[in-house]
Write an enzyme that holds these catalytic residues in place. Structure first.
Site, PDB file in Angstrom:
ATOM      1  N   GLY A  36       0.666  -1.066   0.189  1.00  0.00           N
ATOM      2  CA  GLY A  36      -0.029  -0.055  -0.210  1.00  0.00           C
ATOM      3  C   GLY A  36       0.720   1.339  -0.031  1.00  0.00           C
ATOM      4  N   ASP A  38       2.773   2.430   2.288  1.00  0.00           N
ATOM      5  CA  ASP A  38       3.924   2.479   2.842  1.00  0.00           C
ATOM      6  C   ASP A  38       4.974   1.880   1.573  1.00  0.00           C
ATOM      7  OD1 ASP A  38       6.189   1.836   4.653  1.00  0.00           O
ATOM      8  OD2 ASP A  38       5.214   0.046   5.651  1.00  0.00           O
TER       9      ASP A  38
END
Length: 176
Positions: A36, A38
């Site tokens: 995602g 991150d």
């Protein structure tokens, strides 16, 4: 002086492309990248970010840590670890609120004028989007009412549904 309503903006887009002083990373507890937002932030920032994060030795849920932005347009990355949704009875609301508060406190400490947040915990951590939006807007609004910095807060939506929930929460919060 900007009004509170002028200091919060909702944008559908890609947080790694935001030209702001700091972006917030919805990180996992290791701070070493993942999926995602991150993963996207780590890929866009380059290997320097991973090296600096290794030295931070992780981050507890509800806390925040700051690193340089490396190859990102943002000077700083504020990493915060949101709660995994477990039905709402395990303190998830307070932990999520803490993510926003701690990130904003770091932003103030580092004299960040502009900051961009993703919808923390609403992806792989399954926090209900509408509930998360209300918490995010409430915490941001409280903080900027009491603080000069950051001057502008951008809420970056990955999809239309998240934008809809954030816009509803923002409009509700300004009804007197």
């Amino acid at each position: 002086m900007l009004q509170i309503s002028d200091r919060i903006r909702i944008i559908q887009g890609d947080i790694v492309k935001m030209e702001v002083d700091a972006i917030v990373n919805a990180a996992n507890p290791t701070l070493l990248g993942g999926g995602g937002v991150d993963g996207a932030i780590h890929r866009a920032a380059g290997p320097g970010l991973l090296e600096e994060c290794k030295g931070l030795k992780g981050c507890a849920t509800g806390e925040a840590k700051i690193t340089k932005g490396y190859l990102l347009p943002a000077k700083w990355v504020i990493h915060t670890v949101g709660p995994v949704w477990q039905g709402g009875q395990k303190g998830e609301d307070n932990l999520l609120a803490s993510c926003y508060r701690k990130s904003l406190e770091l932003a103030r400490e580092y004299e960040v004028r502009t900051i961009a947040f993703p919808a923390i915990s609403t992806g792989a951590y399954n926090f209900p989007s509408e509930r998360a939006a209300r918490i995010a807007v409430s915490e941001i609004k409280k903080f900027i009412q009491e603080n000069q910095l950051p001057e502008k807060v951008f809420l970056i939506c990955f999809n239309e549904e998240t934008c809809r929930h954030l816009k509803a929460a923002l409009s509700e919060s300004f009804v007197v």
